[in-house]
Each structure stands twice: as C-alpha cells, then as structure tokens.
Design an enzyme around this catalytic site. Sequence first.
Site, mmCIF file in Angstrom:
data_model
loop_
_atom_site.group_PDB
_atom_site.id
_atom_site.type_symbol
_atom_site.label_atom_id
_atom_site.label_comp_id
_atom_site.label_asym_id
_atom_site.label_seq_id
_atom_site.Cartn_x
_atom_site.Cartn_y
_atom_site.Cartn_z
ATOM 1 N N GLU A 13 9.564 5.793 -3.811
ATOM 2 C CA GLU A 13 8.431 5.686 -4.723
ATOM 3 C C GLU A 13 7.761 7.033 -4.973
ATOM 4 O O GLU A 13 7.701 7.875 -4.078
ATOM 5 C CB GLU A 13 7.376 4.741 -4.128
ATOM 6 C CG GLU A 13 7.868 3.330 -3.958
ATOM 7 C CD GLU A 13 6.817 2.420 -3.331
ATOM 8 O OE1 GLU A 13 6.864 1.225 -3.597
ATOM 9 O OE2 GLU A 13 5.964 2.925 -2.575
ATOM 10 N N ASP A 30 2.617 -4.900 2.891
ATOM 11 C CA ASP A 30 2.401 -3.833 1.918
ATOM 12 C C ASP A 30 3.492 -3.720 0.877
ATOM 13 O O ASP A 30 3.586 -2.714 0.182
ATOM 14 C CB ASP A 30 2.209 -2.497 2.637
ATOM 15 C CG ASP A 30 3.445 -2.080 3.417
ATOM 16 O OD1 ASP A 30 4.392 -2.882 3.496
ATOM 17 O OD2 ASP A 30 3.460 -0.960 3.925
#
Lengths: 348, 348
Positions: B64, B235
């Site tokens: 990411e 998460d």
Amino acid sequence: MTQPSDKALVPFVSVDNMMRLIHHVGIEQMLRDLAAYVEDDFKRWELFDKTPRVASHSDVGVIELMPTSDGEAYGFKYVNGHPKNTSEGLQTVTAFGLLADVYTGYPVLLTEMTMLTALRTAATSAMAAKYLAPKGATTMAMIGNGAQSEFQTLAMKAIIGLKSVRLYDKDSAATEKCARNLQGLGIEVVSCKTPEEAIEGAQILTTCTADKQYATILTDNMVGSGVHINAIGGDCPGKTELAAGILSRSDVFVEYPPQTRIEGEIQQMPEDFAVTELWEVIAGKKQGRTADRQITLFDSVGFAIEDFSALRYIRDRIKGTDYFIDLDMLADPDDPRDLFGMLQRAKG
Amino acid sequence: MTQPSDKALVPFVSVDNMMRLIHHVGIEQMLRDLAAYVEDDFKRWELFDKTPRVASHSDVGVIELMPTSDGEAYGFKYVNGHPKNTSEGLQTVTAFGLLADVYTGYPVLLTEMTMLTALRTAATSAMAAKYLAPKGATTMAMIGNGAQSEFQTLAMKAIIGLKSVRLYDKDSAATEKCARNLQGLGIEVVSCKTPEEAIEGAQILTTCTADKQYATILTDNMVGSGVHINAIGGDCPGKTELAAGILSRSDVFVEYPPQTRIEGEIQQMPEDFAVTELWEVIAGKKQGRTADRQITLFDSVGFAIEDFSALRYIRDRIKGTDYFIDLDMLADPDDPRDLFGMLQRAKG
C-alpha cells in the site's frame, strides 16, 4: 551494532551512480536496452495491474505516485511536476522509484528516476516510432529543446537510425544548448529560427514544450501527409501542443486511454474519439502504419508500466556492478515478533 | 565528479540511525513527542488532503501507498502486509516513508518506517486513551503479544501513566518474549494463561493479534462496563477481533470513517452504524468519555495523517544531529533544462 540481514538492505542507485552506469553501458545502448524492456512489457500489457496515477495537486504543481505490478514485481514512481521551478533554478520534474517483491512485500531496489525517466521517455518514443514512423525516416524536427530534447534525438538515432535533427525552441538559448550537447555524437544538427523551418523535410515531428496551457505548437496547415508526430509535451489536464485539426486527420496511438483522454492531446477531442492502444500494435493485435500518406500520432503522456520496465532493467543491470549502495531501510529482527527486542539490543 | 547541490540531497534515516535516535531521545519521551505531533495534526484534521490508501493486492499480501498533505508538506508511506511472512522469518509489515515540500515537489526526508510505525501506532493509541479511557486508569490487558505489544505498553505508561500490564497470547512464547522485553522498564508485568485472566481488573483492553480472519478475541460477556477498548489488530477487510455485540454496547471512535468501515472492527456493522471521529473529540467539537459506566472503543486501523505527523517529527528532530545521511537522489543540474549536459559532464 549487529549487522542488518541481507533482506533488510535495499540496493540504492544515486544520481551519481546512475550517470556512471549510463556511461558504463553507453547512452545509446542503454536507450536500446530500455526500449527492449518497455517493448517486452507492452507485449504482456494485459498482465499488469493498471491503477491511474495518484495525484496531489497544489496551486503551483503536482506530486504523483504511479504504481503498477505484473504480479511478481511491484513498482512505483514518485514524480513531481512544477512548471514554475525552472524560473527558480530547480527541475520541473524530479523523480525516484522503487521496485518490490510481490511475494514478500520487501523492496528490492530504490533508484533516482529523474535521469532514468528522461531515458525511458525517449526510449518509449523511439520504440513507438519503430512501429509508426514512415519506413526509412531519417530526419526529425525537435520542437522544444529543453531537458528531454537530446534524449529524444539520441533514442531515435539508436533505435530507428535517425540521421538528422532540426531544432527549434522559442528560446534560442535552449536551441544553442541542445545543439552544443549533440555535437560530436554522430548526428547532423540543424538549428532553426521558426517551427516551419524545423519541420522542413522531417518525417518525424517531435513536440516537447513546457508551458502549461492549451498551446498550438503545431498548427493544422504545418502538418503534411506521411509524417509521424511524437507528441510528448501535452501530458496533463490543460496542457496541449497540437491543433485539434491535426488530431482529426491523424491515426492516434496512446498508452492507456483512460489516462490519455484526461492528460494527452486528445483531451481536446470528444470522449469517444477513436484511438489505438500502442500495446496492441506491438503485440500484433492491431496495425501500426498502414499507408505512406497516413499521419500517425503517438499521444504520449507516460505510463507506470514504462517506469516499471525501467526499474526492472536497472535491477537486472546493476547485478555484479558497484553502481549502487545498500541502504539499511527495513527493520528485520531475527524473530519477526521481536521488533522491540531488536531496538533494545541496539542500545549503547 | 561535481558535487550535487544541496537541493539534490535527501536526508535518509536508516533503521540503525532510527534506533540510535530513539535511544538518544529516550523511547518514552519519543512516544510523548510523537503523540503531541499526532495530536496537533488531528486538531487541524480538516486541512488535510485525505486520499484512501492505494492498495495492490496479491494472493499472499498487500502493498500500500498512503499519501496525504497539509498543503505545505506532502508525505506518503509505503507499507506491505504479508501475514505469511512471519512463518518465513520475515516481518509481516515493513515500511518506509517520504516527506516532500509541496511548493517545490522536492523530497526533504526519506526514512525507515517499520520502527517508526510501531512507535506512532502506540503513540496514537495512548493519545486516544487520554481522551477516552476512564480517568486514573492504571491497568491494561494486552491481548496479542507480538511486535506491537511492548510499544503499546510503554506508550500507555508514558502518556497516561499506566502502572500494570496483563499479557496474554495464544502462543505463550510471545508472552514470554514481551514480559522479558518489558522487564526493568518501570511497569508491573503480569503474564496470564487466558484472555479472561488478562482482563481481570483492567480498565483498558488492548487487542492486537495477527490472524487474518474474523476472530473473536473478546467475546461479548468478557467486557464489562466502564472500560476502554483499544482495538488495533482489526485493520483490513476480513480481519476483526471483537464480537459484534461489544460494538453495539460501545461508543465507537474512529480515525477516518470511509476507511474504518472497510478495514476496522465496524466492518461487521451496518453502513450507518454511528461512530465519532477521534479528531472531533481532540478538537473539542465532540465529547469523548462522558460517563463512568460507558464502554469506549477506539477502532484503530492506522491513517496516513499519523504517518505524516511521524515524518514531520523526524524531519524536525534530526536537524543538527548525525542520525541521518544525505542521499544523492535528485538530479539537479545548474541549468534545469540541461539534464543531458549534466550527464555528459559526469563522463570520464
């Protein structure tokens, strides 16, 4: 201090090392190599994860991240675009890039990409010209004699055998700089006072100017039949270089239509304006140039896959050389759960 | 070789230098400093350009990019998440980050962020607890004793005065590691054999486990009134730690709702499930804890602004120290249009 593990180290190619590598390989050879890597990746275009670039705009410029992946490697480029920088003695565009291993997520290369982008952009242009320019094209008009101009010229020489370049820039100092830099590199250089003079007898017209505006570097009546236009400078919203009339008369080839329709010359045209994707030509799925009188146009805006190809090339090419240093960039404790223990052991 | 200009050099903080800096400042002081920087940025939350993270998923993990900007500085973090890495002796998460000047687009800091993320995550948890935990909370249950556990414990000690931590992990080796690491750091450590034992008498329940699944680390009947839950491990999509019943009984505080609804504990709840944005509490626009018997829940997934705060802190803190080296990362020729001339002059 304990030595970091191999996996914690990321090879880094500095600007200085990139320049040494380029001279070690030879500029023209490196342009050919890069074109071959880009061509390979265009052939397997459909494999790639194609995300539009992620842009953060401000009043004075833009900062972009351009990620892509082929499923085995992941690459991204950080690049800024600040047209006002030139007047402050800074580069309009600077860049660096990173390649990572998709399987572990660990980075495997960090490199400067200002130089490398200049090379990959030129290599991509010349690779496109190989498929699109008239056979036996020997003369290019180079309109806009800034940072990209010498690289474009040498790539066309190295990859399609260009013999002569005709330079024009509205700032004659830029033309003088470009002509001086190209001296002794085995190509005829003609400095011109007008764009009309520059395009005389040229089979390839390359436009690469910097102003962020809807400019008309080439007007419709300047472009005759049978030429290839290599349009580099129209590469963001509100920045174009060609009269719309030229686009209507041309067969237009693009990298990635969703991006080019926003950033390229074709932002001037309706949304359904017909284009051909360059990768389809290279993969043999579509035709490139089909007739002598045809005007072909490569509406180039730069795409993440080209950077990925360049990153792959550098990763492969630096192996066994000393054109990089290892950066201790990743914390890699012996026991992955014991990051804190690693920190404590580093004390004192 | 000509020397690169100052602007071409980017300060780089390696893992080794980050660890030296942490010990130089002191871990607890650095956690307090980081919490203060995060708190400052949460107070000016509305200023920030909030882009969702740009994720590239594969079968085994995700890579990411998390960019954000306050209009003056631009920061991004590269971070991978590969749960299977631990079994191969690698970190599940590694990270590095970059800060740039929005006005020029030039990078001003490159730093390791595996260590720094561990610190900023813990600092953010403790900052949230300052607003949400019962006043005078002294005991925390720490469920999940992996890489984040010691940092969470020390941040709660440094920022809200935690006196005692009760450890539990389904792998007792992890608990032993955590207990050993926390020895002599001024906090009472109790190792527990069950999660039920760990939460006995704790006012703060921190969950931070690694399995990527819909897990139920805390069941509904384990959570009594008057506690603060600090939920770190849920998460990403498909990874949660709390029974849905707990969420229904809690007042839930989140970083950035569009992201938390996809990645956090509340991915289990309907789209319109009521949450409060933590920044609004910190800015005095909304209330945090309002009653003794209330269950508060910080559903933390990590947000780009927290990394931005950490990058700002490192940029400020390394000035005048030798905890960085300068990387020759940006090509910066004297004449910005003369990139090729710079390359040619580097020859020989």
